[in-house]
Design an enzyme around this catalytic site. Structure first.
Site: not given
Length: 418
Positions: A169, A309, A320, A341, A346, A405
């Site tokens: 991502c 994010h 975050e 998002k 996403h 990831f």
């Protein structure tokens, strides 16, 4: 006298997007600012047996205008079609005439987190049911994730640096940062940079659901993705692409280009911690933001807006938030920290560029998009997330965060161009 490497400035002069909320940047921006949501029940395949049955799908997509022929369309996976379409839109938006440029100094950095997953599924079925002799000769070129970048360069004869980033991502933000660095070093004058993803397919939805990463709020798709809300239960997948044209400032000025913002810094770090979970208290993300600020020559107090994010996962949103507080200290209370998002889903490897498109528009229009669906804000997520709707505000410098990831972190810093 030629501009030195240290003095080379890089600006955004074209923006191309395609996602559930728009197939050009103006439509996308208008829908985001209006607080609209593109998440619905999945229509691409039967989801009756799936734990997650919702996504932000691209509807009524016709890739043909961006391709030289219908035959070329048939030889590409949907993720490549999205990437080519977004690149074509960015070129159109920029007004760049490639024939008047040195094509050896124009590149493409269009990545993907997953690549041609639909092709992988379809060709595996043919292999099992009809044998290897019936597989398409285009199987591999359709599924490998560098093809959006490679084919785009072929269609427009772009012979400069060409890279397809892949960092889950964080893919598109790495593409933007590495494109910025390449132009900064004098190795190109302009680069089309971004990401593309088309993973709303059975294997994609099933695989992420098996990890318990996706929201299962199937009865209320419009409110399923809810970053920083106490009742969030996972992310919702989206699909699409975004490509931005990054251009050296003098090159842009000579052709009278419209400039949307200036890219000024880039951070790139690893958590080195866990396959899918962020490092405790967002330590790796914090180092990434600090790196972006340092390379930009900015102080924490110079930043007024962060595109987070913010995926709507229980652990990720808290980490975050902690990372932002760790980097910005008391100034964190003056920041606007927004996640879009909830509206787009996403977009995985395309998310960072899609969100950078919004950052560029936010800098130009001096408006922060809203974070939709915060109905019960998590007390551990205690920043200003613009939950009440789009907000007019002074925005001089921003950070755009993406985390993937594998512990990949990427942050781009940008400033309003004046």
């Amino acid at each position: 006298m030629a501009t030195s490497i240290a003095d080379r400035r890089i600006v955004v002069t074209g923006i191309g997007v395609i996602n559930a909320l728009g197939q050009d940047v103006d439509a996308f921006w208008d829908n985001i600012v209006a607080g609209k949501c593109g998440i619905q029940k999945i229509e691409a395949f039967d989801v009756s047996d799936y734990a997650c049955q919702i996504a932000a799908e691209v509807k009524e997509f016709d890739p043909k205008p961006a391709f030289p022929s219908p035959k070329e369309v048939r030889r590409t996976d949907r993720f490549t079609q999205f990437g080519i379409f977004a690149g074509w839109k960015a070129l159109e938006h920029s007004g760049l005439n490639i024939e008047e440029c040195d094509a050896d100094r124009i590149g493409a950095f269009i990545g993907s987190g997953i690549g041609g997953l639909a092709t992988t599924e379809a060709q595996k079925e043919i292999l099992l049911n009809r044998g290897p002799g019936r597989m398409s000769p285009f199987t591999i070129p359709m599924l490998i994730l560098n093809m959006a970048s490679g084919i785009f360069s072929m269609y427009y004869n772009l012979r400069g640096p060409n890279v397809a980033t892949c960092s889950a991502c964080a893919t598109a933000t790495h593409a933007l940062g590495e494109a910025w660095r390449t132009i900064k070093m004098g190795d190109a004058d302009a680069i089309f940079a971004g990401g593309s993803e088309a993973a709303v397919v059975p294997m994609g939805i099933g695989g992420f659901a098996a990890m318990k990463a996706l929201s299962t709020r199937n009865d209320d798709p419009q409110h399923a993705s809810r970053p920083f809300d106490k009742d969030r239960d996972g992310f919702v997948m989206g699909e699409g692409a975004a490509v931005l044209l990054l251009e050296e400032l003098d090159h842009a000025k000579k052709r009278g280009a419209t400039i949307y913002c200036e890219i000024v810094g880039y951070g790139n770090t690893a958590d080195a911690h866990h396959l899918t979970a962020p490092s405790p208290e967002g330590e790796g993300a914090g180092r990434c933001m600090k790196m972006a600020l340092r390379s930009a020559g900015l102080n924490p107090g110079d930043i007024s807006y962060i595109n987070a994010h913010g995926t709507s996962t229980p652990q990720g949103d808290i980490c975050e938030t902690q990372a932002v507080r760790g980097v910005f200290g008391d100034h964190a209370n003056k920041l606007v920290v927004n996640s879009t998002k909830g509206a787009t889903g996403h977009l995985l490897g395309a998310a960072g560029a899609s969100e950078m498109a919004l950052c560029a528009m936010a800098l130009q229009k001096q408006i922060s998009p809203p974070t939709i669906n915060i109905e019960n804000q998590d007390p551990e997520c205690d920043l200003d997330y613009v939950r009440e709707g789009a907000r007019e505000m002074k925005i001089n410098a921003i950070l755009n965060n993406s985390f993937g990831f594998g512990g990949h972190n990427a942050t781009v810093a940008a400033k309003r161009f004046v």
